[in-house]
Design a protein around this motif. Structure first.
Motif, PDB file in Angstrom:
ATOM      1  N   ALA A   1       0.863  -1.178   0.000  1.00 41.67           N
ATOM      2  CA  ALA A   1       0.000   0.000   0.000  1.00 41.67           C
ATOM      3  C   ALA A   1       0.899   1.227   0.000  1.00 41.67           C
ATOM      4  O   ALA A   1       1.800   1.334   0.833  1.00 41.67           O
ATOM      5  N   LEU A   2       0.662   2.120  -0.932  1.00 44.54           N
ATOM      6  CA  LEU A   2       1.451   3.347  -1.003  1.00 44.54           C
ATOM      7  C   LEU A   2       0.879   4.353  -0.010  1.00 44.54           C
ATOM      8  O   LEU A   2      -0.325   4.643  -0.029  1.00 44.54           O
ATOM      9  N   VAL A   3       1.724   4.898   0.835  1.00 46.82           N
ATOM     10  CA  VAL A   3       1.288   5.862   1.845  1.00 46.82           C
ATOM     11  C   VAL A   3       2.154   7.110   1.726  1.00 46.82           C
ATOM     12  O   VAL A   3       3.216   7.103   1.098  1.00 46.82           O
ATOM     13  N   ALA A   4       1.689   8.193   2.340  1.00 45.57           N
ATOM     14  CA  ALA A   4       2.435   9.449   2.311  1.00 45.57           C
ATOM     15  C   ALA A   4       2.036  10.292   3.505  1.00 45.57           C
ATOM     16  O   ALA A   4       0.914  10.195   4.016  1.00 45.57           O
ATOM     17  N   ALA A   5       2.956  11.137   3.954  1.00 44.39           N
ATOM     18  CA  ALA A   5       2.637  12.108   4.999  1.00 44.39           C
ATOM     19  C   ALA A   5       1.790  13.225   4.398  1.00 44.39           C
ATOM     20  O   ALA A   5       2.008  13.636   3.260  1.00 44.39           O
ATOM     21  N   HIS A   6       0.812  13.700   5.176  1.00 47.77           N
ATOM     22  CA  HIS A   6      -0.058  14.760   4.669  1.00 47.77           C
ATOM     23  C   HIS A   6      -0.345  15.773   5.760  1.00 47.77           C
ATOM     24  O   HIS A   6      -0.500  15.420   6.934  1.00 47.77           O
ATOM     25  N   LYS A   7      -0.427  17.030   5.333  1.00 44.11           N
ATOM     26  CA  LYS A   7      -0.663  18.109   6.297  1.00 44.11           C
ATOM     27  C   LYS A   7      -2.095  18.110   6.822  1.00 44.11           C
ATOM     28  O   LYS A   7      -2.385  18.720   7.850  1.00 44.11           O
ATOM     29  N   ARG A   8      -3.020  17.439   6.101  1.00 49.00           N
ATOM     30  CA  ARG A   8      -4.411  17.328   6.576  1.00 49.00           C
ATOM     31  C   ARG A   8      -4.804  15.842   6.635  1.00 49.00           C
ATOM     32  O   ARG A   8      -5.673  15.388   5.877  1.00 49.00           O
ATOM     33  N   PRO A   9      -4.191  15.069   7.498  1.00 49.09           N
ATOM     34  CA  PRO A   9      -4.442  13.621   7.488  1.00 49.09           C
ATOM     35  C   PRO A   9      -5.889  13.254   7.793  1.00 49.09           C
ATOM     36  O   PRO A   9      -6.359  12.186   7.392  1.00 49.09           O
ATOM     37  N   TRP A  10      -6.600  14.127   8.519  1.00 51.63           N
ATOM     38  CA  TRP A  10      -7.986  13.843   8.875  1.00 51.63           C
ATOM     39  C   TRP A  10      -8.899  13.796   7.653  1.00 51.63           C
ATOM     40  O   TRP A  10     -10.032  13.320   7.741  1.00 51.63           O
TER      41      TRP A  10
ATOM     42  N   ARG B   1       2.441  -4.640   2.776  1.00 53.48           N
ATOM     43  CA  ARG B   1       3.517  -3.837   3.323  1.00 53.48           C
ATOM     44  C   ARG B   1       3.321  -2.362   2.967  1.00 53.48           C
ATOM     45  O   ARG B   1       2.754  -2.026   1.931  1.00 53.48           O
ATOM     46  N   VAL B   2       3.821  -1.521   3.849  1.00 53.12           N
ATOM     47  CA  VAL B   2       3.703  -0.077   3.678  1.00 53.12           C
ATOM     48  C   VAL B   2       4.883   0.430   2.858  1.00 53.12           C
ATOM     49  O   VAL B   2       6.038   0.129   3.156  1.00 53.12           O
ATOM     50  N   VAL B   3       4.588   1.193   1.818  1.00 54.91           N
ATOM     51  CA  VAL B   3       5.608   1.804   0.974  1.00 54.91           C
ATOM     52  C   VAL B   3       5.350   3.305   0.958  1.00 54.91           C
ATOM     53  O   VAL B   3       4.267   3.740   0.559  1.00 54.91           O
ATOM     54  N   GLU B   4       6.329   4.089   1.394  1.00 54.73           N
ATOM     55  CA  GLU B   4       6.127   5.533   1.441  1.00 54.73           C
ATOM     56  C   GLU B   4       6.424   6.146   0.080  1.00 54.73           C
ATOM     57  O   GLU B   4       7.472   5.893  -0.527  1.00 54.73           O
ATOM     58  N   ALA B   5       5.494   6.977  -0.417  1.00 53.21           N
ATOM     59  CA  ALA B   5       5.629   7.593  -1.739  1.00 53.21           C
ATOM     60  C   ALA B   5       6.763   8.604  -1.761  1.00 53.21           C
ATOM     61  O   ALA B   5       6.993   9.312  -0.778  1.00 53.21           O
ATOM     62  N   ARG B   6       7.455   8.668  -2.913  1.00 53.04           N
ATOM     63  CA  ARG B   6       8.481   9.700  -3.115  1.00 53.04           C
ATOM     64  C   ARG B   6       7.808  11.035  -3.456  1.00 53.04           C
ATOM     65  O   ARG B   6       8.251  12.085  -3.021  1.00 53.04           O
ATOM     66  N   ASP B   7       6.800  10.966  -4.286  1.00 50.84           N
ATOM     67  CA  ASP B   7       6.054  12.164  -4.695  1.00 50.84           C
ATOM     68  C   ASP B   7       4.586  11.789  -4.814  1.00 50.84           C
ATOM     69  O   ASP B   7       4.237  10.875  -5.557  1.00 50.84           O
ATOM     70  N   TRP B   8       3.736  12.502  -4.099  1.00 46.88           N
ATOM     71  CA  TRP B   8       2.293  12.258  -4.177  1.00 46.88           C
ATOM     72  C   TRP B   8       1.565  13.556  -3.865  1.00 46.88           C
ATOM     73  O   TRP B   8       1.872  14.235  -2.884  1.00 46.88           O
TER      74      TRP B   8
END
Length: 374
Positions: free
Chosen positions: A124-133, A197-204
């Motif tokens: 699953a591709l995941v990413a940090a986000h400023k508005r996760p909610w 498995r968790v995969v963090e995106a390079r660009d999203w």
């Protein structure tokens, strides 16, 4: 092992109305190209050629675009927009490969991130986000996806969220199709032999709102390679990464500071200033002494003399006569074929499609489609 991609391009994008009243979100321009085109380029760039696109809202427009795309794709129709899981299920008759890539067609994800995802058997591709909610906040254990919380209203900014992109081997995507809720699949298999498995995106980037669309546009403009075509007056000044399309005319005294892109057949009159983050579609005319910054202006629009357009998105076929925007989170969003008279000021305004606004107004609110403001 063979891999197929299912690209989800059936949704409307309600948060981006009025821009999506006349086009689906996947066809909104970012860097002067539809978001869907960037997605397909990333899928192809990751080495996948077996692609099915799920279409629905304004499907004729999406099909017309896909017919121009250089790589052949298959299409299936989601007749009713009933969510992501239903959209994926519409394509299950087409899926025969060993592994399935599911990817949203209205998010920007680069090829590098997709290749990283494909290195996992199930991911699953995941990413940090400023508005996760606004998304599904994930929990993980030793790199394995445990659960997704779509109601994490107290999640801190920067939390990891699902991007909507997954790779699943045959066992799992068949289980996915068999169950009613996709989260059930994830939660049941996470601790089994074939964990996701968790995969963090390079660009999203998800252009979920107007500010996000402008942010995506700025990001894509930074990645472009300068290309100057058309007729550029020797007294004009062009700095930074700038793309000028075919048959563009740039008048004397005009300054363009990149990154910026100006589409084919645009006319930029004398003494115009175009600053970074600006995209002009095909056939846009910008009259003298106008200032543009961090804005998207779609095709066949005329920006009148002495206008100031900042942090704004302007639809197709508009006519703005000496209009100024003041940023209030964003400057203004203006729908297609809207006419605004001189000495009008917009601050955080959302103007619908086919609106007529007489001059001399300050507008700080939402104006519905097909309205006359006198």
């Amino acid at each position: 092992m063979s891999v197929q991609a299912v690209v989800l391009a059936a949704g409307e994008g309600m948060r981006l109305r009025p821009l999506t009243k006349n086009r689906p979100k996947v066809l909104l321009p970012a860097g002067n190209r539809p978001i869907l085109e960037h997605v397909l380029d990333a899928v192809v760039g990751a080495g996948i050629r077996d692609i099915t696109v799920v279409v629905g809202y304004k499907k004729e427009q999406v099909l017309k675009f896909l017919n121009t795309y250089p790589v052949p794709v298959k299409t299936v129709v989601q007749n009713k927009q009933l969510g992501t899981f239903h959209a994926v299920s519409c394509a299950k008759a087409e899926v025969t490969a060993d592994r399935l890539l599911i990817i949203p067609g209205d998010n920007y994800i680069n090829a590098q991130s997709i290749r990283a995802l494909l290195r996992e058997r199930n991911g699953a591709l995941v990413a940090a986000h400023k508005r996760p909610w606004d998304y599904g906040v994930i929990t993980q254990k030793e790199g394995v996806l445990c659960s997704t919380n779509t109601h994490a209203l107290d999640a801190p900014a920067g939390s990891l969220v699902e991007t909507g992109a997954y790779v699943l081997e045959k066992k799992l995507y068949e289980a996915f199709f068999a169950l009613e809720e996709p989260d059930t699949v994830v939660n049941e298999i996470s601790y089994e032999e074939h964990a996701v498995r968790v995969v963090e995106a390079r660009d999203w980037y998800d252009a979920d709102c107007f500010v996000d669309l402008l942010e995506l546009n700025r990001y894509l403009l930074k990645k472009q390679t300068s290309l100057l075509r058309g007729s550029i007056d020797q007294r004009a000044t062009i700095r930074g990464h700038v793309v000028l399309g075919k048959n563009v005319t740039v008048g004397p005294g005009t300054v363009i500071n990149g990154p910026a892109i100006i589409g084919d057949d645009c006319v930029i009159h004398p003494n115009v200033c175009i600053e970074a983050g600006t995209s002009l579609g095909t056939g846009v005319e910008v009259e003298p002494f106008t200032y543009l910054k961090n804005s998207i202006v779609m095709s066949s629009t005329v920006i009148g003399a002495q206008s100031r357009i900042v942090d704004s998105v302007v639809g197709e076929g508009c006519s703005l006569e000496q209009v100024g925007t003041a940023s209030y989170g964003f400057g203004a969003v203006i729908g297609d074929r809207t006419t605004i008279g001189a000495f009008t000021r917009l601050r955080g305004a959302i103007i619908g499609n086919n609106v007529e606004i007489d001059g001399g107004r300050l507008i700080e609110t939402e104006i519905p489609n097909d309205t006359r403001v006198m």
